[in-house]
Scaffold this motif. Structure first.
Motif: not given
Length: 162
Positions: A69-78
């Motif tokens: 979940h944290s990786i997905s959120a970081a990629l989406e933000k990026e």
């Protein structure tokens, strides 16, 4: 010398069980033999081990889900940070539709500019080729007429630019 060795001096005793003898064991001995002593520090029951493994597995799955979940959120933000302003899918869809409309307008304008002479000459060449599939060289007259119509159209276009 030799006589003393060959004579048996002792009798051999063979023990044979009596058929009428029965063996009896005490109940406490039977229970101790059927249930081996369990040392709780060295011999953990299987269900305790299974429960511990299940708990640890659930904990690891939860950590994995949090990490994903944290990786997905970081990629989406990026990706959102990289995206140029105004480049959303809705804007791109509208741009594509505008390009389609422009292409359609250009086709209509081309057909209007082309003139009736070029259209009829093109249709004449097409019909001739379809009628003479085995002898396409028989259509030379129609091809020359088409070329002449196109030349006239080009001259008119060049004159309009001057």
């Amino acid at each position: 010398m030799g006589a003393s060795q060959s004579a048996p001096t002792t009798q051999e005793h063979v023990i044979s069980p009596e058929p009428s003898t029965s063996v009896q064991f005490s109940p406490s001995l039977i229970s101790r033999l059927s249930n081996p002593p369990s040392d709780t520090s060295s011999n953990i029951p299987e269900d305790v081990v299974r429960r511990r493994l299940a708990a640890e597995s659930a904990h690891i799955r939860q950590q994995e889900a949090e990490i994903l979940h944290s990786i997905s959120a970081a990629l989406e933000k990026e990706n959102l940070d990289r995206e140029k302003p105004g480049m959303s899918s809705e804007v791109l869809g509208r741009d594509i539709e505008e390009v389609r409309e422009k292409v359609e307008r250009m086709k209509k304008e081309k057909a209007a500019r082309e003139g009736e002479g070029v259209r009829s000459a093109r249709e004449s060449v097409r019909r001739c080729y379809l009628d003479n599939i085995d002898h396409p060289l028989d259509c030379q007259r129609q091809v020359d007429a088409f070329k002449e119509e196109v030349r006239k159209l080009e001259l008119a276009f060049v004159k309009s630019l001057q």
